[in-house]
Design a protein around this motif. Structure first.
Motif, short mmCIF file in Angstrom:
data_model
loop_
_atom_site.label_atom_id
_atom_site.label_comp_id
_atom_site.label_asym_id
_atom_site.label_seq_id
_atom_site.Cartn_x
_atom_site.Cartn_y
_atom_site.Cartn_z
N GLU A 229 -1.43 -17.39 14.89
CA GLU A 229 -0.53 -16.60 14.23
C GLU A 229 -0.97 -16.19 13.09
OE1 GLU A 229 2.90 -18.94 13.40
OE2 GLU A 229 2.64 -19.89 14.92
N ARG A 230 -2.12 -15.73 12.90
CA ARG A 230 -2.61 -15.15 11.10
C ARG A 230 -2.20 -13.40 12.19
NH1 ARG A 230 -6.99 -14.04 7.46
NH2 ARG A 230 -6.14 -13.59 5.34
N LEU A 231 -3.26 -14.13 13.62
CA LEU A 231 -4.04 -13.28 13.16
C LEU A 231 -3.19 -12.13 14.36
CD1 LEU A 231 -6.89 -10.76 13.95
CD2 LEU A 231 -6.90 -12.19 16.15
N THR A 232 -1.84 -12.27 14.83
CA THR A 232 -1.55 -11.57 15.74
C THR A 232 -0.13 -11.65 15.45
OG1 THR A 232 -0.44 -14.16 17.17
CG2 THR A 232 -1.89 -13.14 17.86
N GLU A 233 0.37 -11.96 13.69
CA GLU A 233 1.73 -12.30 13.47
C GLU A 233 1.23 -11.72 12.43
OE1 GLU A 233 4.77 -12.53 15.15
OE2 GLU A 233 3.52 -13.35 17.15
N GLU A 234 0.57 -12.95 10.78
CA GLU A 234 0.66 -12.89 9.67
C GLU A 234 -0.03 -11.15 9.10
OE1 GLU A 234 -1.13 -14.52 6.06
OE2 GLU A 234 -1.13 -16.07 7.54
N LEU A 235 -0.96 -10.62 9.64
CA LEU A 235 -1.72 -9.32 9.63
C LEU A 235 -0.89 -8.16 9.93
CD1 LEU A 235 -5.61 -10.85 9.23
CD2 LEU A 235 -3.94 -11.15 7.40
N PRO A 236 -0.99 -8.90 11.77
CA PRO A 236 -0.07 -7.18 11.30
C PRO A 236 1.31 -6.62 10.57
CG PRO A 236 -0.95 -8.50 13.38
CD PRO A 236 -1.33 -9.71 12.26
N LYS A 237 1.62 -8.22 10.48
CA LYS A 237 2.78 -7.74 9.15
C LYS A 237 2.44 -6.92 8.15
CE LYS A 237 7.24 -9.71 7.51
NZ LYS A 237 7.79 -11.50 7.72
N LEU A 238 1.82 -7.90 7.72
CA LEU A 238 0.94 -7.09 6.98
C LEU A 238 0.82 -5.95 6.67
CD1 LEU A 238 -1.08 -9.10 5.09
CD2 LEU A 238 1.25 -9.35 4.41
N ILE A 239 0.05 -5.26 7.16
CA ILE A 239 -0.31 -4.16 7.70
C ILE A 239 0.73 -3.34 8.54
CG2 ILE A 239 -1.59 -2.72 9.93
CD1 ILE A 239 -3.92 -4.48 9.68
N ARG A 240 1.48 -3.11 8.63
CA ARG A 240 2.95 -2.76 8.86
C ARG A 240 3.37 -2.55 8.23
NH1 ARG A 240 2.72 -6.34 14.27
NH2 ARG A 240 3.08 -4.53 15.81
N ARG A 241 3.87 -2.93 7.08
CA ARG A 241 4.44 -2.92 6.01
C ARG A 241 3.25 -1.98 5.01
NH1 ARG A 241 5.81 -7.82 1.91
NH2 ARG A 241 3.30 -8.20 1.83
N ALA A 242 2.42 -1.69 4.76
CA ALA A 242 1.61 -0.82 3.82
C ALA A 242 1.71 0.05 5.29
CB ALA A 242 0.18 -1.50 3.67
N VAL A 243 1.44 0.25 6.13
CA VAL A 243 1.47 1.99 7.40
C VAL A 243 2.62 2.43 6.44
CG1 VAL A 243 1.50 3.06 9.01
CG2 VAL A 243 -0.69 1.38 8.91
N ASN A 244 4.21 1.39 6.61
CA ASN A 244 5.38 2.20 6.74
C ASN A 244 5.89 2.77 5.45
OD1 ASN A 244 8.56 0.72 5.45
ND2 ASN A 244 7.82 1.96 7.34
N ILE A 245 5.19 1.71 4.24
CA ILE A 245 4.92 3.37 2.76
C ILE A 245 4.67 3.45 2.69
CG2 ILE A 245 4.54 2.46 0.73
CD1 ILE A 245 5.22 -0.51 0.79
N VAL A 246 3.09 4.15 3.25
CA VAL A 246 2.80 5.39 3.15
C VAL A 246 3.38 6.18 4.47
CG1 VAL A 246 0.62 6.59 4.20
CG2 VAL A 246 0.52 4.55 2.80
N GLU A 247 3.69 5.77 5.38
CA GLU A 247 4.89 6.52 6.01
C GLU A 247 5.60 7.04 5.42
OE1 GLU A 247 3.32 5.29 11.01
OE2 GLU A 247 4.93 4.31 9.76
N VAL A 248 6.50 6.66 4.48
CA VAL A 248 7.79 7.06 3.66
C VAL A 248 7.34 8.23 3.18
CG1 VAL A 248 9.76 5.86 2.56
CG2 VAL A 248 9.03 5.11 4.51
N ASN A 249 6.37 8.09 2.59
CA ASN A 249 5.56 8.75 1.24
C ASN A 249 5.57 10.06 1.65
OD1 ASN A 249 5.85 7.16 -2.11
ND2 ASN A 249 5.46 5.70 0.25
N ILE A 250 5.04 10.14 3.17
CA ILE A 250 4.62 11.21 3.98
C ILE A 250 5.64 12.40 3.88
CG2 ILE A 250 4.01 12.40 6.41
CD1 ILE A 250 2.11 10.05 6.43
N THR A 251 6.70 11.91 3.79
CA THR A 251 8.12 12.61 3.94
C THR A 251 8.10 13.63 2.42
OG1 THR A 251 9.45 11.42 3.30
CG2 THR A 251 9.04 10.97 5.55
N SER A 252 7.76 13.55 1.80
CA SER A 252 7.64 13.50 0.45
C SER A 252 6.92 15.05 0.27
CB SER A 252 8.29 12.82 -0.65
OG SER A 252 7.37 11.67 -1.10
N LEU A 253 5.31 14.86 1.24
CA LEU A 253 5.20 15.45 0.81
C LEU A 253 4.94 16.70 0.37
CD1 LEU A 253 2.42 14.01 2.36
CD2 LEU A 253 2.10 13.45 -0.21
#
Length: 253
Positions: A229-253
């Protein structure tokens, strides 16, 4: 990387000298001349010009790369609009996961590591900022391939020399294409010991609302910690959250 149709030999010679110094860390004129099969006089002239402009330093009879290259690196990364935003999120990702986290972009058909952060339990690898890798055998590389425009993806695949780096490395273009389709559906790419035996990676793309690909974020760790579950659930969730924050900020560039 595509070859120049009409390369300028003097420029190519200078770049070859820089590459030798990069690999050897320091070298004498004779060493470089022997390595490149040029006369010592020619090598000395190139080195003198590089030294005059701060790109090479001389210590006794030894030459090494100058810190002027750091200035170039700053300006190269500065053109990546999301660099600062992504760097902050990669730092958080490494701290939260305890693993090595990377921010990678594609250039000349290769994955270029622009930023690396190490968590408390991060493994030590040869990866460094500026490190280049072929895209087909890494998690971050496969996710870049999966989400780039189809024409560009097919061009890179056609030009790729598939090598069997480990027993798990994909060497068949058809198999790679099938996996890229799965990655587009899942949104996460995996590297199951395809680059280095004993290491597993996973990555996700950074895109704007129009689907434009900016780069990718990934995590790398040992098989013993990258399973279930760490590989299929926990870590993907962490990565998606990090990516989401970056993508939200892209709109303000």
């Amino acid at each position: 990387m595509n070859s120049a149709k009409h390369p300028i030999q003097a420029v190519q010679r200078t770049l070859d000298i820089v590459d030798v110094l990069k690999e050897k860390r320091e070298a004498r004129v004779t060493d470089i001349a022997d390595e490149l099969d040029f006369s010592k006089g020619t090598i000395h002239c190139h080195l003198a010009t590089l030294e005059q402009n701060g790109y090479v330093v001389k210590n006794g009879q030894q030459y090494s790369l100058g810190l002027q290259f750091i200035d170039l690196a700053h300006h190269a990364t500065d053109r990546v609009d999301i660099y600062d935003i992504t760097r902050a999120e990669v730092d958080k990702l490494a701290a939260e996961s305890g693993e090595m986290a990377l921010f990678t972009v594609e250039e000349h058909g290769e994955g270029i590591c622009l930023y690396k952060a190490e968590g408390e339990d991060a493994v030590q690898t040869e990866l460094y900022v500026g490190y280049r890798n072929k895209l087909y055998h890494t998690a971050v590389g496969k996710v870049l391939l999966a989400f780039m425009p189809e024409e560009r993806r097919e061009e890179i695949i056609r030009e790729t020399n598939f090598e069997q780096i480990t027993p798990n490395t994909i060497t068949d273009p058809g198999e790679l294409r099938a996996q890229l389709t799965e990655i587009r559906e899942r949104g996460i790419a995996y590297n199951h010991e395809e680059t280095i035996q004993g290491l597993v990676g996973l990555g996700a793309p950074i895109r704007d609302q129009d689907g434009t690909l900016y780069g990718a974020v990934s995590l790398i760790g040992p098989v013993s910690r990258m399973e279930d579950e760490r590989l299929t659930e926990e870590l993907p969730k962490l990565i998606r959250r990090a990516v989401n924050i970056v993508e939200v900020n892209i709109t303000s560039l």
